[in-house]
Motif scaffolding. Structure first.
Motif, PDB file in Angstrom:
ATOM      1  N   ARG A 185     -38.075  53.129   6.522  1.00  0.00           N
ATOM      2  CA  ARG A 185     -39.378  52.102   5.794  1.00  0.00           C
ATOM      3  C   ARG A 185     -39.947  52.834   5.527  1.00  0.00           C
ATOM      4  NH1 ARG A 185     -36.579  47.250   8.297  1.00  0.00           N
ATOM      5  NH2 ARG A 185     -35.763  45.989   6.922  1.00  0.00           N
ATOM      6  N   SER A 195     -38.814  45.926  -5.394  1.00  0.00           N
ATOM      7  CA  SER A 195     -38.771  46.478  -3.718  1.00  0.00           C
ATOM      8  C   SER A 195     -37.067  45.886  -3.531  1.00  0.00           C
ATOM      9  CB  SER A 195     -38.952  44.744  -3.329  1.00  0.00           C
ATOM     10  OG  SER A 195     -38.533  43.730  -3.489  1.00  0.00           O
ATOM     11  N   LYS A 198     -35.789  49.013  -2.512  1.00  0.00           N
ATOM     12  CA  LYS A 198     -36.120  49.559  -1.385  1.00  0.00           C
ATOM     13  C   LYS A 198     -35.256  48.957  -0.116  1.00  0.00           C
ATOM     14  CE  LYS A 198     -41.049  50.797  -1.954  1.00  0.00           C
ATOM     15  NZ  LYS A 198     -42.267  50.350  -1.546  1.00  0.00           N
ATOM     16  N   GLU A 199     -34.986  47.726  -0.365  1.00  0.00           N
ATOM     17  CA  GLU A 199     -34.118  46.982   0.439  1.00  0.00           C
ATOM     18  C   GLU A 199     -32.599  47.733   0.138  1.00  0.00           C
ATOM     19  OE1 GLU A 199     -35.292  45.051   2.937  1.00  0.00           O
ATOM     20  OE2 GLU A 199     -36.546  45.553   2.268  1.00  0.00           O
TER      21      GLU A 199
END
Length: 572
Positions: A185, A195, A198-199
């Motif tokens: 992260r 996002s 990223k998740e």
């Protein structure tokens, strides 16, 4: 059967190359980068990666066997495993019998590298694209995750299909999944990307950590037997994929591991090719040469089993290797000189006693010797080989037979003569033949595996040097077709009688190449008039009033008496 389950990280970090190694019988690593990527993909999917077979070696026994390190940094130009130093390992060790390719792949992917040539030499490491969402397509060969061997990492957040190539080995830096999540992260915080990607990255890192640190993918069956031959049998049975592993491959691997100055695999392969190229060619295998190594080295057991190829025994074989080669090679050259070829040499182990005898005699250029006594002794050997093969001396209990002969040769006080009589007496073999045996022998046909052996016995004083002899029909076989026989006015019974005998030993002789070419298909009654006075005696030709074709059966009956009498009174 009980299994011990371990995590991948525990196995790779705490076991591999610490107390877990490879035995000498294992072959080298052969997987390519795609195979490794596919293995990691299976792990990420939660698929089982099959079981592993470890051989437990007690600490006090570990010095008896050579162990090898698993490859961490694989280089296609140098794929060989390094020998493991066990002196500092003060515990039981494990040798991997099944699972080498998978464990090595895990080690390379998690701690090492893979070097290969593609337009140029590349040293690559395993990466996982964290921005690639898992996909399950219709093609089972298509990978769900995107693992790839690359030369460096790469981040691209500006494309419609962004990439974040994460070095898989970095996951080992984190003892917990939360620490791994926190780290990724932080790394993603400065990257401008949707996002969802990223998740996805965080989820893949957590999944990767769980697969390696939490879930127990490594299921190990532990073989505790200290009997090497039993272990080898297990190894062979569990390694039947692809090219079948032969017993000789195991022995070669063992020898290669334990020879100090020579490469056993290279030496034995090369020597096998060498003896197979003698004369018109033979088909000796590696097992014959390896058996010869035991048989021709003093004080070694002769049984062809892995347990006899120990460190000390192999050192003795290596020291004796030059003598072994010379003795076996000379024995092949000797039988080749007598015309024994690959077809009629029906039991190749018959050569080992000859090789042992030649090793003991230790005369240079013995095969080509012109000494009268040497030639006489060679003819004795030739006769013994033919009789041994015809009597099936090496048909059963071969090791007992070989051991008995070995004892006789080694204990022989006068080695001027090959001990034929002593061998036959020990093995209860009579050099002559019974009436039943003779009836069977004389029925053998032209060109069969025993025909040349039988015919060679009828020429006890022949000079075989630099000559090639061929089986020849005394009465030409071209005259025995049914059409030609009927043209002569023969009835069915007479035709059947003629065809019963024309292709048997009774109508065969050995002629050198020149004679055979000159004779061709000439009628025998014409051909014999061109021969010298001793021809009939040399070829066991009966004295009859006429040798024309109508006298064929009279000829056969007369020759049968001569050959039968010869075989009944045969001595060595």
């Amino acid at each position: 059967m009980s299994y011990t389950s371990k995590t991948i990280s525990e196995t790779i970090i705490d076991y591999v190359n610490r107390n877990t190694f490879l035995p000498a019988i294992q072959r080298e690593y052969v997987w390519n980068t795609y195979s490794i990527e596919k293995l990691f993909d299976s792990i990420m999917c939660g698929y089982p990666i099959s079981s592993f077979l470890f051989w437990k070696i007690r600490e006090e026994k570990k010095k008896d066997w050579v162990a090898y390190q698993f490859v961490t940094d694989f280089d296609k130009t140098d794929p060989h495993n390094e020998e493991a130093n066990l002196s500092g390992v003060n515990q039981d060790i494990y040798l991997v019998l099944d699972g080498q390719q998978r464990l090595t792949s895990l080690l390379i992917g998690l701690k090492g590298s893979y070097s290969f040539f593609y337009y140029r030499w590349r040293k690559t490491r395993l990466y996982l694209n964290l921005f690639k969402k898992p996909t399950n397509g219709d093609n089972p060969e298509e990978l769900t995750y995107q693992f790839q061997f690359r030369e460096n990492d790469f981040i691209n957040a500006n494309d419609s299909t962004p990439q974040y190539w994460y070095l898989v080995s970095n996951i080992l830096d984190f003892n917990t999944a939360s620490a791994a999540r926190k780290d990724i992260r932080e790394k993603l915080s400065n990257i401008s990307v949707d996002s969802s990607f990223k998740e996805n990255a965080v989820e893949l890192i957590e999944e990767l950590h769980s697969r390696l640190f939490t879930e127990k993918f490594i299921n190990i069956y532990e073989e505790k037997s200290q009997e090497y031959d039993k272990v080898v049998e297990i190894f062979i049975r569990t390694n039947t994929g692809g090219v079948k592993l032969e017993y000789s491959d195991i022995l070669l691997s063992t020898a290669t591991a334990k020879w100090k100055n020579l490469n056993a695999r290279k030496e034995i392969y090369s020597f096998t090719d060498e003896i197979n190229s003698i004369g018109n060619g033979y088909s000796f295998g590696k097992d014959f040469v390896l058996k010869g190594c035991l048989y021709l080295t003093d004080h070694l057991p002769i049984q062809y089993k892995v347990g006899n190829f120990t460190q000390s025994n192999l050192e003795l074989i290596e020291e004796n290797w030059t003598n072994i080669q010379t003795s076996i090679s000379d024995s092949v050259k000797l039988i080749n000189k007598f015309g024994f070829n690959d077809k009629n040499l029906v039991a190749k182990l018959v050569l080992l006693p000859i090789a042992l005898y030649l090793k003991k005699v230790n005369k240079s250029n013995y095969v080509n010797s012109t000494n009268a006594e040497d030639i006489k002794n060679q003819l004795r050997i030739q006769k013994w080989v033919a009789i041994a093969l015809l009597k099936n001396m090496f048909g059963s209990s071969t090791d007992n037979t070989l051991k008995s002969i070995q004892d006789i040769i080694l204990n022989q006080t006068n080695s001027e003569n090959f001990p034929c009589s002593e061998i036959n007496q020990k093995l209860n073999v009579i050099s002559s033949f019974s009436k039943d045996e003779i009836d069977n022998i004389l029925r053998y046909s032209y060109g069969t595996k025993y025909s040349y052996l039988i015919l060679s016995l009828f020429y006890p004083n022949r000079d075989w040097k630099d000559c090639r002899f061929s089986e020849d029909h005394i009465f030409p076989k071209s005259e025995f077709t049914e059409a030609k026989l009927r043209k002569r006015g023969y009835n069915s019974d007479k035709i059947k009688l003629y065809q019963t005998y024309y292709n048997t030993i009774l109508n065969l002789q050995l002629l050198d190449e020149t004679e055979n070419k000159e004779k061709s298909a000439k009628p025998f009654n014409e051909w014999i008039k061109t021969r010298d006075d001793n021809f009939k005696k040399r070829h066991s030709i009966p004295i009859i009033a006429s040798y024309d074709f109508d006298s064929f059966i009279e000829f056969i009956n007369g020759r049968k008496k001569l050959l039968s009498n010869f075989l009944e009174n045969l001595t060595i």
